[in-house]
Write a protein that holds these residues in place. Structure first.
Motif, PDB file in Angstrom:
ATOM      1  N   TYR A 252       0.855  -1.191   0.000  1.00  0.00           N
ATOM      2  CA  TYR A 252       0.000   0.000   0.000  1.00  0.00           C
ATOM      3  C   TYR A 252       0.887   1.236   0.000  1.00  0.00           C
ATOM      4  CZ  TYR A 252      -3.190   3.651   1.625  1.00  0.00           C
ATOM      5  OH  TYR A 252      -3.890   4.824   1.745  1.00  0.00           O
ATOM      6  N   LEU A 253       0.712   2.090  -1.012  1.00  0.00           N
ATOM      7  CA  LEU A 253       1.540   3.289  -1.150  1.00  0.00           C
ATOM      8  C   LEU A 253       0.929   4.514  -0.494  1.00  0.00           C
ATOM      9  CD1 LEU A 253       2.665   3.011  -4.897  1.00  0.00           C
ATOM     10  CD2 LEU A 253       3.788   2.096  -2.850  1.00  0.00           C
ATOM     11  N   GLY A 254      -0.368   4.462  -0.157  1.00  0.00           N
ATOM     12  CA  GLY A 254      -1.046   5.658   0.331  1.00  0.00           C
ATOM     13  C   GLY A 254      -1.561   6.481  -0.835  1.00  0.00           C
ATOM     14  N   PRO A 255      -2.066   7.696  -0.574  1.00  0.00           N
ATOM     15  CA  PRO A 255      -2.457   8.585  -1.676  1.00  0.00           C
ATOM     16  C   PRO A 255      -1.215   8.985  -2.472  1.00  0.00           C
ATOM     17  CG  PRO A 255      -3.334   9.341   0.442  1.00  0.00           C
ATOM     18  CD  PRO A 255      -2.314   8.287   0.750  1.00  0.00           C
ATOM     19  N   ILE A 256      -1.351   9.068  -3.784  1.00  0.00           N
ATOM     20  CA  ILE A 256      -0.194   9.420  -4.613  1.00  0.00           C
ATOM     21  C   ILE A 256      -0.553  10.579  -5.546  1.00  0.00           C
ATOM     22  CG2 ILE A 256       0.868   7.134  -4.537  1.00  0.00           C
ATOM     23  CD1 ILE A 256      -0.365   6.536  -7.261  1.00  0.00           C
ATOM     24  N   THR A 257       0.459  11.315  -5.978  1.00  0.00           N
ATOM     25  CA  THR A 257       0.266  12.424  -6.897  1.00  0.00           C
ATOM     26  C   THR A 257      -0.013  11.899  -8.307  1.00  0.00           C
ATOM     27  OG1 THR A 257       2.597  12.559  -7.508  1.00  0.00           O
ATOM     28  CG2 THR A 257       1.888  13.803  -5.556  1.00  0.00           C
ATOM     29  N   THR A 258      -0.443  12.799  -9.173  1.00  0.00           N
ATOM     30  CA  THR A 258      -0.716  12.410 -10.558  1.00  0.00           C
ATOM     31  C   THR A 258       0.541  11.880 -11.236  1.00  0.00           C
ATOM     32  OG1 THR A 258      -2.519  14.007 -10.762  1.00  0.00           O
ATOM     33  CG2 THR A 258      -1.513  13.230 -12.804  1.00  0.00           C
ATOM     34  N   GLN A 259       1.678  12.535 -11.029  1.00  0.00           N
ATOM     35  CA  GLN A 259       2.918  12.095 -11.659  1.00  0.00           C
ATOM     36  C   GLN A 259       3.341  10.711 -11.164  1.00  0.00           C
ATOM     37  OE1 GLN A 259       4.456  13.428 -14.293  1.00  0.00           O
ATOM     38  NE2 GLN A 259       2.718  14.832 -14.269  1.00  0.00           N
ATOM     39  N   HIS A 260       3.182  10.469  -9.867  1.00  0.00           N
ATOM     40  CA  HIS A 260       3.496   9.152  -9.306  1.00  0.00           C
ATOM     41  C   HIS A 260       2.551   8.099  -9.881  1.00  0.00           C
ATOM     42  CE1 HIS A 260       4.504   6.679  -5.433  1.00  0.00           C
ATOM     43  NE2 HIS A 260       4.792   6.038  -6.540  1.00  0.00           N
ATOM     44  N   LYS A 261       1.278   8.473 -10.029  1.00  0.00           N
ATOM     45  CA  LYS A 261       0.294   7.543 -10.591  1.00  0.00           C
ATOM     46  C   LYS A 261       0.653   7.168 -12.026  1.00  0.00           C
ATOM     47  CE  LYS A 261      -3.684   9.367 -11.385  1.00  0.00           C
ATOM     48  NZ  LYS A 261      -5.037   9.910 -11.142  1.00  0.00           N
ATOM     49  N   ILE A 262       1.050   8.151 -12.819  1.00  0.00           N
ATOM     50  CA  ILE A 262       1.426   7.872 -14.206  1.00  0.00           C
ATOM     51  C   ILE A 262       2.627   6.934 -14.254  1.00  0.00           C
ATOM     52  CG2 ILE A 262       2.337   8.900 -16.325  1.00  0.00           C
ATOM     53  CD1 ILE A 262       0.636  11.396 -15.643  1.00  0.00           C
ATOM     54  N   ALA A 263       3.634   7.226 -13.432  1.00  0.00           N
ATOM     55  CA  ALA A 263       4.829   6.370 -13.399  1.00  0.00           C
ATOM     56  C   ALA A 263       4.472   4.951 -12.972  1.00  0.00           C
ATOM     57  CB  ALA A 263       5.870   6.969 -12.453  1.00  0.00           C
ATOM     58  N   LEU A 264       3.545   4.830 -12.022  1.00  0.00           N
ATOM     59  CA  LEU A 264       3.116   3.518 -11.543  1.00  0.00           C
ATOM     60  C   LEU A 264       2.413   2.736 -12.650  1.00  0.00           C
ATOM     61  CD1 LEU A 264       2.950   1.769  -8.934  1.00  0.00           C
ATOM     62  CD2 LEU A 264       0.722   2.846  -8.507  1.00  0.00           C
ATOM     63  N   LEU A 265       1.528   3.409 -13.378  1.00  0.00           N
ATOM     64  CA  LEU A 265       0.781   2.752 -14.449  1.00  0.00           C
ATOM     65  C   LEU A 265       1.676   2.392 -15.631  1.00  0.00           C
ATOM     66  CD1 LEU A 265      -2.441   4.953 -14.349  1.00  0.00           C
ATOM     67  CD2 LEU A 265      -2.265   2.556 -13.660  1.00  0.00           C
ATOM     68  N   GLN A 266       2.659   3.231 -15.909  1.00  0.00           N
ATOM     69  CA  GLN A 266       3.585   2.942 -17.013  1.00  0.00           C
ATOM     70  C   GLN A 266       4.281   1.593 -16.835  1.00  0.00           C
ATOM     71  OE1 GLN A 266       6.025   6.436 -16.722  1.00  0.00           O
ATOM     72  NE2 GLN A 266       5.048   7.463 -18.456  1.00  0.00           N
ATOM     73  N   GLN A 267       4.546   1.241 -15.588  1.00  0.00           N
ATOM     74  CA  GLN A 267       5.298   0.024 -15.316  1.00  0.00           C
ATOM     75  C   GLN A 267       4.426  -1.119 -14.793  1.00  0.00           C
ATOM     76  OE1 GLN A 267       8.956   0.783 -13.094  1.00  0.00           O
ATOM     77  NE2 GLN A 267       8.907   2.926 -13.722  1.00  0.00           N
ATOM     78  N   ALA A 268       3.120  -0.865 -14.695  1.00  0.00           N
ATOM     79  CA  ALA A 268       2.226  -1.896 -14.155  1.00  0.00           C
ATOM     80  C   ALA A 268       1.925  -2.970 -15.195  1.00  0.00           C
ATOM     81  CB  ALA A 268       0.920  -1.265 -13.697  1.00  0.00           C
TER      82      ALA A 268
END
Length: 391
Positions: A252-268
């Motif tokens: 669990y990462l907690g709430p994340i920023t838009t940029q963090h979310k994009i980076a997470l999805l890019q590698q998911a």
């Protein structure tokens, strides 16, 4: 075109973490400005867009710690915004309905001569609380709401609302869109972890994403918001989510920023979306797909309108099917996922459709005004003139 965008005052635009309505408003405003239109955004002063901005409160209400049930500042924001609009020249007013305080829009705009339309981001009834109390105030507000052209954010949502509130009038259905340039795919090959995004409430299905990931033997990353103001949501998190977070298989990462979310999805490896309700849209699905990340969702709400089964992801009916489709993810071409999203869910597509609705609403208002003017100039009594003497 001079466009007044009146945003709800609760969450910043763009949102710092979760906020699907605010995310949609941000991308629409940015695209309308890019297309050369004169857009004025009425929002708290912490909004950051390319539009001209008019603010009457300093910060979004959630940022200030205002609970959802406390509507006085929300009313003040709407009243002052529409008061300003009444004193200035706009071609169209575009408001947004996503929570109970937004219902004040309807009586406040009822006497304004400027054409007005509303995007419906949720479902009626709006007279409800986080703890599932529901009242009947929506029925009273229909006195004004039934004549306002509404935009649904999915066909599923439109049909659902017409079942609940058959007296409302829809001007069309427009899916949310995002600015694709902010969601570029990563050239690096996707990682092994699955991702779940959202609010930790039962209907968003984090517990089912955990179950599917554990059955598939694939690690899962959770990122989202705990609904601290909802007793039911916090009980759900403590009993059905938190016990499974071990920092390895389930993180669990907690709430994340838009940029963090994009980076997470890019590698998911994929986004899991096992929703337990008929969600009106689901912007996190198109955000994932814009990066090339496939989505596996339960086939509810708008998901069948967003996911091209077998090409951009999979539609499952239960956890068993979701687990099976996790094993099929290697068959998905991430370039096709992104191309499909660019074709149907780009901000330019959304903005162009809204401009068409603006034009139609303005023309309809002008026609009504003309008909009213002609009606009001008709003589009250028909006078016979054949026997009158000429002067």
């Amino acid at each position: 075109m001079k466009i007044a965008q009146v945003a709800p005052p609760w969450i910043a635009i763009p949102p710092q973490s979760y906020g699907s309505t605010e995310n949609a408003i941000y991308h629409l405003v940015e695209e309308l400005v890019a297309l050369g239109h004169e857009v004025t955004l009425f929002a708290p002063a912490d909004a950051r867009t390319s539009a001209k901005q008019v603010s009457f409160i300093p910060r979004s209400l959630i940022t200030e710690g205002v609970p959802w049930q406390a509507n006085l500042k929300a009313y003040y924001h709407l009243h002052k915004s529409l008061e300003y609009i009444a004193e200035h020249d706009f071609d169209i007013i575009h408001t947004h309905l996503s929570s109970s305080s937004d219902m004040y829009i309807f009586p406040l705009t009822a006497t304004l001569p400027t054409p007005h339309m509303t995007t419906l981001h949720g479902y009626f009834p709006f007279d409800r609380t986080l703890d599932n109390w529901t009242g009947d105030a929506d029925n009273y507000f229909m006195e004004w709401a039934r004549d306002v052209p509404l935009i649904a954010i999915s066909e599923s949502a439109r049909k659902h609302v017409l079942h609940l509130a058959p007296s409302v009038t829809f001007a069309g259905t427009i899916h949310h869109g995002i600015q694709m340039q902010h969601y570029k795919p990563d050239n690096i090959q996707s990682g092994e972890a699955l991702v779940w995004l959202g609010r930790f409430t039962y209907e968003k299905g984090a517990h089912l994403a955990i179950e599917a990931a554990l059955k598939a033997g694939v690690p899962l990353i959770l990122a989202g918001i705990k609904e601290q103001q909802s007793r039911d949501a916090m009980e759900y998190y403590r009993h059905l989510v938190e016990p499974y977070i071990d920092g390895e298989r389930i993180r669990y990462l907690g709430p994340i920023t838009t940029q963090h979310k994009i980076a997470l999805l890019q590698q998911a490896r994929a986004l899991l979306n096992p929703i337990e309700w008929d969600e009106p849209f689901g912007v996190e699905m198109i955000e994932a797909m814009a990066t090339g990340c496939p989505v596996i969702s339960f086939a509810r709400g708008a998901a069948p309108e967003i996911i091209w089964h077998g090409q951009t992801g999979f539609l499952a009916n239960d956890v068993g099917e979701m687990t099976h489709y996790i094993s099929q993810l290697d068959s998905i071409d991430r370039q096709i996922v992104r191309a499909h999203t660019a074709q149907y869910f780009a901000a330019r597509v959304m903005a162009t459709k809204y401009l068409d609705v603006y034009t139609r609403v303005i023309a309809s208002q002008l026609t009504k005004a003309t008909e009213t003017s002609i009606k009001n100039t008709q003589p009250l009594v028909q006078v016979k003139t054949e026997n009158m003497l000429s002067v």
